[in-house]
Design a protein around this motif. Structure first.
Motif, mmCIF file in Angstrom:
data_model
loop_
_atom_site.group_PDB
_atom_site.id
_atom_site.type_symbol
_atom_site.label_atom_id
_atom_site.label_comp_id
_atom_site.label_asym_id
_atom_site.label_seq_id
_atom_site.Cartn_x
_atom_site.Cartn_y
_atom_site.Cartn_z
ATOM 1 N N ILE A 63 0.430 -0.896 -0.220
ATOM 2 C CA ILE A 63 -0.235 0.192 0.021
ATOM 3 C C ILE A 63 1.046 1.286 0.315
ATOM 4 O O ILE A 63 1.461 2.097 0.735
ATOM 5 C CB ILE A 63 -1.174 -0.347 0.861
ATOM 6 C CG1 ILE A 63 -1.569 -1.651 1.353
ATOM 7 C CG2 ILE A 63 -2.065 1.653 1.041
ATOM 8 C CD1 ILE A 63 -2.742 -1.225 2.235
ATOM 9 N N ASP A 64 0.741 1.580 -1.249
ATOM 10 C CA ASP A 64 0.711 3.674 -0.874
ATOM 11 C C ASP A 64 0.051 3.928 -0.723
ATOM 12 O O ASP A 64 -0.862 5.263 -0.781
ATOM 13 C CB ASP A 64 1.275 3.946 -2.025
ATOM 14 C CG ASP A 64 1.550 5.323 -2.735
ATOM 15 O OD1 ASP A 64 2.691 5.677 -1.720
ATOM 16 O OD2 ASP A 64 1.600 5.869 -3.451
ATOM 17 N N ALA A 65 1.071 4.463 1.081
ATOM 18 C CA ALA A 65 -0.137 4.920 1.976
ATOM 19 C C ALA A 65 -0.321 6.262 2.835
ATOM 20 O O ALA A 65 -1.345 6.572 3.458
ATOM 21 C CB ALA A 65 0.265 3.200 3.362
ATOM 22 N N ASP A 66 0.637 6.600 2.180
ATOM 23 C CA ASP A 66 -0.156 8.583 2.662
ATOM 24 C C ASP A 66 -1.079 8.740 2.798
ATOM 25 O O ASP A 66 -1.141 9.709 3.612
ATOM 26 C CB ASP A 66 1.699 8.605 2.475
ATOM 27 C CG ASP A 66 2.729 8.902 3.300
ATOM 28 O OD1 ASP A 66 2.767 8.669 3.961
ATOM 29 O OD2 ASP A 66 3.874 8.674 2.537
ATOM 30 N N ALA A 67 -1.262 8.499 1.668
ATOM 31 C CA ALA A 67 -2.666 9.341 1.412
ATOM 32 C C ALA A 67 -3.845 8.214 0.953
ATOM 33 O O ALA A 67 -4.740 7.859 -0.093
ATOM 34 C CB ALA A 67 -2.472 10.015 -0.297
ATOM 35 N N TYR A 114 4.762 7.584 11.115
ATOM 36 C CA TYR A 114 3.544 6.597 11.551
ATOM 37 C C TYR A 114 2.678 6.488 10.994
ATOM 38 O O TYR A 114 1.589 7.230 11.431
ATOM 39 C CB TYR A 114 4.747 5.978 12.742
ATOM 40 C CG TYR A 114 6.247 6.162 13.149
ATOM 41 C CD1 TYR A 114 6.223 4.800 12.952
ATOM 42 C CD2 TYR A 114 7.019 6.999 13.162
ATOM 43 C CE1 TYR A 114 7.509 4.631 13.222
ATOM 44 C CE2 TYR A 114 8.854 6.902 13.650
ATOM 45 C CZ TYR A 114 8.733 5.391 13.530
ATOM 46 O OH TYR A 114 9.583 5.208 13.703
ATOM 47 N N LEU A 115 1.542 5.564 10.400
ATOM 48 C CA LEU A 115 0.642 5.816 10.808
ATOM 49 C C LEU A 115 -0.224 4.154 11.248
ATOM 50 O O LEU A 115 0.954 3.616 12.348
ATOM 51 C CB LEU A 115 0.254 4.828 9.438
ATOM 52 C CG LEU A 115 0.357 5.969 8.177
ATOM 53 C CD1 LEU A 115 0.277 5.387 6.615
ATOM 54 C CD2 LEU A 115 -0.664 7.671 8.320
ATOM 55 N N GLY A 116 -1.008 4.332 12.091
ATOM 56 C CA GLY A 116 -1.816 3.400 13.012
ATOM 57 C C GLY A 116 -2.474 1.436 12.289
ATOM 58 O O GLY A 116 -3.398 2.349 10.935
ATOM 59 N N LEU A 125 3.772 -1.883 8.807
ATOM 60 C CA LEU A 125 4.187 -1.460 8.591
ATOM 61 C C LEU A 125 5.774 -0.615 8.246
ATOM 62 O O LEU A 125 6.396 -1.051 9.169
ATOM 63 C CB LEU A 125 3.319 0.231 10.281
ATOM 64 C CG LEU A 125 3.923 1.751 9.972
ATOM 65 C CD1 LEU A 125 2.967 2.302 8.448
ATOM 66 C CD2 LEU A 125 3.747 2.246 10.772
ATOM 67 N N VAL A 126 6.020 0.254 7.402
ATOM 68 C CA VAL A 126 7.742 0.023 6.529
ATOM 69 C C VAL A 126 7.314 1.661 6.549
ATOM 70 O O VAL A 126 6.838 2.443 5.753
ATOM 71 C CB VAL A 126 7.301 -0.671 5.422
ATOM 72 C CG1 VAL A 126 9.309 -0.074 5.018
ATOM 73 C CG2 VAL A 126 7.669 -2.172 5.516
#
Length: 150
Positions: free
Chosen positions: A6-10, A35-37, A46-47
């Motif tokens: 997942i390209d997770a930031d947005a 850092y994300l929950g 989480l990377v």
């Protein structure tokens, strides 16, 4: 074994991905510049990469391979992952394919030029329930397709 990157930031569909991955027992890499929950699940990792330009994209592109799924709205990242053989799904459930990525790249360039000239302002429209449903369907279909190929 299929992994989901997942390209997770947005990414607005992380929770949907977690649910589907749990159902199929898939490993999920949540790649972010901060850092994300994330749920406490050994299959969800989480990377956190540096905040340098494209660090998350580079981390994903270096690891995604045939049989993996990448979820991103970033068109250049989608192109890189497709070239590596991965399946790529946009946040709204529209898959990127080798047949569609060229047009997506050209459209991205056009929109970038229009924004630079001040013709277009604002970002993408908010996620709708229909977008979420389409995403869930596309993710499930992609997983099923990859399982049949094995």
């Amino acid at each position: 074994m299929t992994s989901i990157y997942i390209d997770a930031d947005a990414c607005p569909v992380k929770n949907e991905i977690y649910r589907v991955a749990e159902r199929y027992g898939l490993k999920v890499y949540v790649v972010s510049n901060s850092y994300l929950g994330v749920p406490r699940d050994p299959r969800i990792e989480l990377v956190v990469v540096s905040d340098s330009f494209d660090a998350a994209d580079n981390w994903i592109a270096e690891r995604a391979a045939a049989g993996d799924i990448v979820v991103t709205a970033d068109i250049p990242l989608a192109d890189r992952c497709l070239k590596a053989g991965a399946s790529v799904i946009g946040n709204t459930g529209v898959p990127f394919t080798t047949a569609s990525i060229g047009m997506a790249m050209a459209n991205r360039e056009l929109m970038s030029n229009l924004r630079a000239m001040g013709e277009i302002t604002g970002g993408p429209k908010p996620m709708s329930p229909r977008d979420r449903s389409r995403f869930l369907s596309a993710l499930d279909e992609t997983i099923q397709k990859l399982r049949r190929q094995r």
